[in-house]
Design an enzyme around this catalytic site. Structure first.
Site, PDB file in Angstrom:
ATOM      1  CG  ASN A   9       3.445  -1.607   4.766  1.00  0.00           C
ATOM      2  OD1 ASN A   9       2.405  -0.948   4.710  1.00  0.00           O
ATOM      3  ND2 ASN A   9       4.610  -1.143   4.337  1.00  0.00           N
ATOM      4  CD1 TRP A  10      -2.208  -5.258   4.859  1.00  0.00           C
ATOM      5  CD2 TRP A  10      -4.279  -4.421   4.709  1.00  0.00           C
ATOM      6  NE1 TRP A  10      -3.062  -6.145   5.463  1.00  0.00           N
ATOM      7  CE2 TRP A  10      -4.335  -5.660   5.387  1.00  0.00           C
ATOM      8  CE3 TRP A  10      -5.463  -3.707   4.504  1.00  0.00           C
ATOM      9  CZ2 TRP A  10      -5.534  -6.202   5.851  1.00  0.00           C
ATOM     10  CZ3 TRP A  10      -6.650  -4.247   4.967  1.00  0.00           C
ATOM     11  CH2 TRP A  10      -6.684  -5.484   5.629  1.00  0.00           C
ATOM     12  CE  LYS A  11       4.879  -2.167   0.786  1.00  0.00           C
ATOM     13  NZ  LYS A  11       5.998  -2.391  -0.087  1.00  0.00           N
ATOM     14  CG  HIS A  16       7.887   1.494   3.941  1.00  0.00           C
ATOM     15  ND1 HIS A  16       8.127   1.566   2.588  1.00  0.00           N
ATOM     16  CD2 HIS A  16       7.723   0.183   4.226  1.00  0.00           C
ATOM     17  CE1 HIS A  16       8.099   0.344   2.086  1.00  0.00           C
ATOM     18  NE2 HIS A  16       7.864  -0.518   3.051  1.00  0.00           N
ATOM     19  CD  GLU A  57       6.735   1.114  -0.644  1.00  0.00           C
ATOM     20  OE1 GLU A  57       5.693   1.309  -0.006  1.00  0.00           O
ATOM     21  OE2 GLU A  57       7.110  -0.024  -1.016  1.00  0.00           O
ATOM     22  CD  GLU A 109      10.285  -3.224   4.999  1.00  0.00           C
ATOM     23  OE1 GLU A 109       9.486  -4.158   5.030  1.00  0.00           O
ATOM     24  OE2 GLU A 109       9.998  -2.112   4.539  1.00  0.00           O
ATOM     25  N   GLY A 113       9.211  -5.439  -3.019  1.00  0.00           N
ATOM     26  CA  GLY A 113       8.301  -5.521  -4.159  1.00  0.00           C
ATOM     27  C   GLY A 113       8.977  -5.954  -5.444  1.00  0.00           C
ATOM     28  CB  SER A 167      10.515 -10.200  -1.962  1.00  0.00           C
ATOM     29  OG  SER A 167      10.378  -9.096  -2.848  1.00  0.00           O
ATOM     30  N   GLY A 223       4.714  -7.009   2.667  1.00  0.00           N
ATOM     31  CA  GLY A 223       3.894  -6.198   1.778  1.00  0.00           C
ATOM     32  C   GLY A 223       2.944  -7.079   0.984  1.00  0.00           C
ATOM     33  N   GLY A 224       3.323  -7.397  -0.245  1.00  0.00           N
ATOM     34  CA  GLY A 224       2.457  -8.119  -1.175  1.00  0.00           C
ATOM     35  C   GLY A 224       1.785  -9.355  -0.584  1.00  0.00           C
TER      36      GLY A 224
HETATM   37  P1  13P Z   1       7.003  -6.666  -0.265  1.00  0.00           P
HETATM   38  O1  13P Z   1       6.760  -7.795   0.739  1.00  0.00           O
HETATM   39  O2  13P Z   1       5.852  -6.469  -1.202  1.00  0.00           O
HETATM   40  O3  13P Z   1       8.323  -6.803  -0.937  1.00  0.00           O
HETATM   41  O4  13P Z   1       7.069  -5.332   0.595  1.00  0.00           O
HETATM   42  C1  13P Z   1       7.874  -5.301   1.724  1.00  0.00           C
HETATM   43  C2  13P Z   1       7.610  -4.052   2.459  1.00  0.00           C
HETATM   44  O5  13P Z   1       7.887  -2.970   1.971  1.00  0.00           O
HETATM   45  C3  13P Z   1       6.965  -4.151   3.760  1.00  0.00           C
HETATM   46  O6  13P Z   1       6.968  -2.940   4.416  1.00  0.00           O
END
Ligand code: 13P
Length: 258
Positions: A13-15, A100, A102, A172, A178, A218, A239-240
């Protein structure tokens, strides 16, 4: 049915990251690394809307599938700034992240809108990756199962068993996103098993066993193998670590070998 017959899915998930040239470069780097996962593990990059067309072109003929990060529930109309499921389908997009944390936290997403988006995505032929997870203080209050159970029930309300099998659930925990704080493999497994038990009550055992449940929060090159080894964790939403080809590939390979 056992874990081995469920589809393992590793999705980035590149956000809100990567311009088009950057997206092209990252996907070009990822493609050869993960080519061996074909047929065994589904590899997906969920990218910003502006990168979708580039991503589809760059990954054509490879085993990397492309997903969007959101979708609107109406087919068309006066919804400034929104993107419909048909628009994504027309681009060849296969997956879409829905609900998500966020979006729930910053953009007013509710279980009702998650449910509407999920149904619209399925009706158009997209495969939804529906995100659920508790806040830190909800875990501290001991209500993780209530929170996650309610989300799963509301988010999949009125979704048929057949459509539920096309849906991926991403667990999640919000406190792990994050933050560098990962749920321990046992904590993640406990909730993923609970989600599967909830799906079994909503549908039936066979449907619940067929649904891919991912962990996200994470997940990285160092902790992925232990998480993916758990019986109810069928993949990851990353994500990251999905923004670095080498790290993302370590996670894909952990799923291939798991
Ligand atoms: P991180 O891997 O950066 O914690 O993000 C997880 C996430 O929100 C994937 O959708």
């Amino acid at each position: 049915m056992k874990k081995s017959v469920r589809k393992a899915i590793i999705a980035g998930n590149w956000k809100m990251n990567k311009t088009r040239p950057e997206a092209k470069a990252l996907l070009e780097e990822i493609k050869p690394l993960v080519a061996n996962a074909a047929g065994n593990v589904e590899v997906i990059a969920c990218v910003p809307f502006t990168n979708l067309e580039t991503a589809m072109t760059v990954t054509e003929g490879s085993n990397v599938k492309i997903g969007a990060e959101n979708v609107h529930f109406e087919k068309s109309g006066a919804f400034t700034g929104e993107i419909s499921a048909d628009m994504l389908i027309e681009l060849g997009v296969e997956y879409v992240v829905i609900g998500h944390s966020e979006r729930r936290q910053y953009f007013g997403e509710t279980d009702e809108t998650v449910n509407k988006r999920t149904k619209a995505a399925l009706a158009a032929g997209l495969k939804p990756i529906v995100c659920v997870g508790e806040l830190k203080w909800e875990r501290e209050c001991g209500i993780t199962e209530e929170v996650v159970g309610k989300q799963v029930k509301l988010d999949l309300f009125d979704v048929s068993a057949e459509d539920a099998k096309k849906t991926v659930i991403a667990y999640e925990p919000v406190w792990a996103i994050g933050t560098g704080l990962t749920a321990t493999p046992d904590q993640a497994e406990e909730v993923c098993a609970f989600i599967r038990a909830t799906l079994a009550k909503m549908y039936d055992e066979a449907t619940a066993e067929a649904i891919t449940i991912q962990y996200g929060g994470s997940m990285n090159a160092a902790n992925c193998a232990e998480l993916l080894a758990k019986p109810n964790i069928d993949g990851g939403l990353i994500g990251g670590a999905s923004l670095k080809a080498a790290d993302f590939n370590v996670i894909v390979q952990a799923a291939v070998n798991g």
